[in-house]
Design a protein around this motif. Structure first.
Motif, PDB file in Angstrom:
ATOM      1  N   ILE A   9       0.836  -1.215   0.000  1.00 15.82           N
ATOM      2  CA  ILE A   9       0.000   0.000   0.000  1.00 15.82           C
ATOM      3  C   ILE A   9       0.864   1.256   0.000  1.00 15.82           C
ATOM      4  O   ILE A   9       0.674   2.150  -0.827  1.00 15.82           O
ATOM      5  N   VAL A  10       1.819   1.324   0.934  1.00 20.12           N
ATOM      6  CA  VAL A  10       2.685   2.509   1.006  1.00 20.12           C
ATOM      7  C   VAL A  10       3.546   2.593  -0.252  1.00 20.12           C
ATOM      8  O   VAL A  10       3.773   3.684  -0.786  1.00 20.12           O
ATOM      9  N   LEU A  67       2.778   1.580  -3.324  1.00 22.82           N
ATOM     10  CA  LEU A  67       1.933   2.108  -4.410  1.00 22.82           C
ATOM     11  C   LEU A  67       1.629   3.593  -4.220  1.00 22.82           C
ATOM     12  O   LEU A  67       1.726   4.381  -5.164  1.00 22.82           O
ATOM     13  N   LEU A  68       1.261   3.971  -2.993  1.00 19.39           N
ATOM     14  CA  LEU A  68       0.951   5.386  -2.731  1.00 19.39           C
ATOM     15  C   LEU A  68       2.167   6.279  -2.959  1.00 19.39           C
ATOM     16  O   LEU A  68       2.033   7.382  -3.492  1.00 19.39           O
ATOM     17  N   SER A  69       3.329   5.815  -2.575  1.00 14.07           N
ATOM     18  CA  SER A  69       4.527   6.643  -2.742  1.00 14.07           C
ATOM     19  C   SER A  69       4.926   6.783  -4.211  1.00 14.07           C
ATOM     20  O   SER A  69       5.573   7.757  -4.589  1.00 14.07           O
ATOM     21  N   ASP A  93       1.363   8.853  -5.675  1.00 15.19           N
ATOM     22  CA  ASP A  93       1.072  10.129  -5.031  1.00 15.19           C
ATOM     23  C   ASP A  93       2.266  10.540  -4.171  1.00 15.19           C
ATOM     24  O   ASP A  93       2.200  10.542  -2.948  1.00 15.19           O
ATOM     25  N   LEU A 101       2.207  12.754  -1.011  1.00 14.90           N
ATOM     26  CA  LEU A 101       1.718  12.203   0.247  1.00 14.90           C
ATOM     27  C   LEU A 101       2.880  11.840   1.173  1.00 14.90           C
ATOM     28  O   LEU A 101       2.767  11.907   2.388  1.00 14.90           O
ATOM     29  N   SER A 124       8.393   3.036   1.614  1.00 14.06           N
ATOM     30  CA  SER A 124       8.257   3.871   0.411  1.00 14.06           C
ATOM     31  C   SER A 124       8.929   3.203  -0.775  1.00 14.06           C
ATOM     32  O   SER A 124       9.991   2.583  -0.646  1.00 14.06           O
TER      33      SER A 124
END
Length: 142
Positions: A94-95, A97-99, A102, A105, A113
């Motif tokens: 999750i982190v 993909l988000l890093s 986005d 963020l 990350s």
């Protein structure tokens, strides 16, 4: 009592032997690295990236708990190992993909990350190996 006079445990020595020892050692090293990094980040510049540094601290706690759970005998600790390593896998995905999608963020890196790129992708590979090892060692229970 066993043949050699020792008291049987709830886990076979196979659970913490061989590959298991290497896995535990890597978890322990990562726990120390993540703890050191997160403590340093939180104490020196928490206001710059509170989410990222809090996630690094959470990752450190997860690695510490997973290390203990992999070593400790018993069904309860085995469940804790499954939960912590599963949580770790979800966290790094999750982190990660988000890093990537986005980056604003996470203005500063966390342990998870970019799928653990700051740690040579060990945070991505380790939970997969840990879950596989737990699955394979499931017969090691008494």
């Amino acid at each position: 009592m066993t043949k050699n006079g020792s008291t049987p445990t709830t886990e076979s020595p196979a659970r913490i032997g061989g590959v298991g020892r290497v896995l535990v050692a890597v978890y322990g090293i990562l726990a120390l690295a993540a703890t050191g990094r997160s403590v340093s980040q939180i104490l020196s510049r928490f206001d710059e990236a509170p989410l990222a540094y809090s996630l690094s601290a959470l990752a450190a706690v997860v690695y510490i708990l997973a290390t203990i759970a992999l070593i400790a005998p018993g069904v309860a600790w085995r469940r804790i190992a499954w939960i912590t390593i599963g949580f770790e896998m979800a966290g790094v995905l999750i982190v990660g993909l988000l890093s990537v999608f986005d980056p604003e963020l996470f203005p500063h890196d966390t342990v998870w990350s970019h799928f653990g790129s700051g740690y040579v992708y060990i945070p991505l590979v380790l939970p997969a190996l840990g879950l596989f090892w737990l699955w394979r060692a499931r017969g090691a229970r008494a």
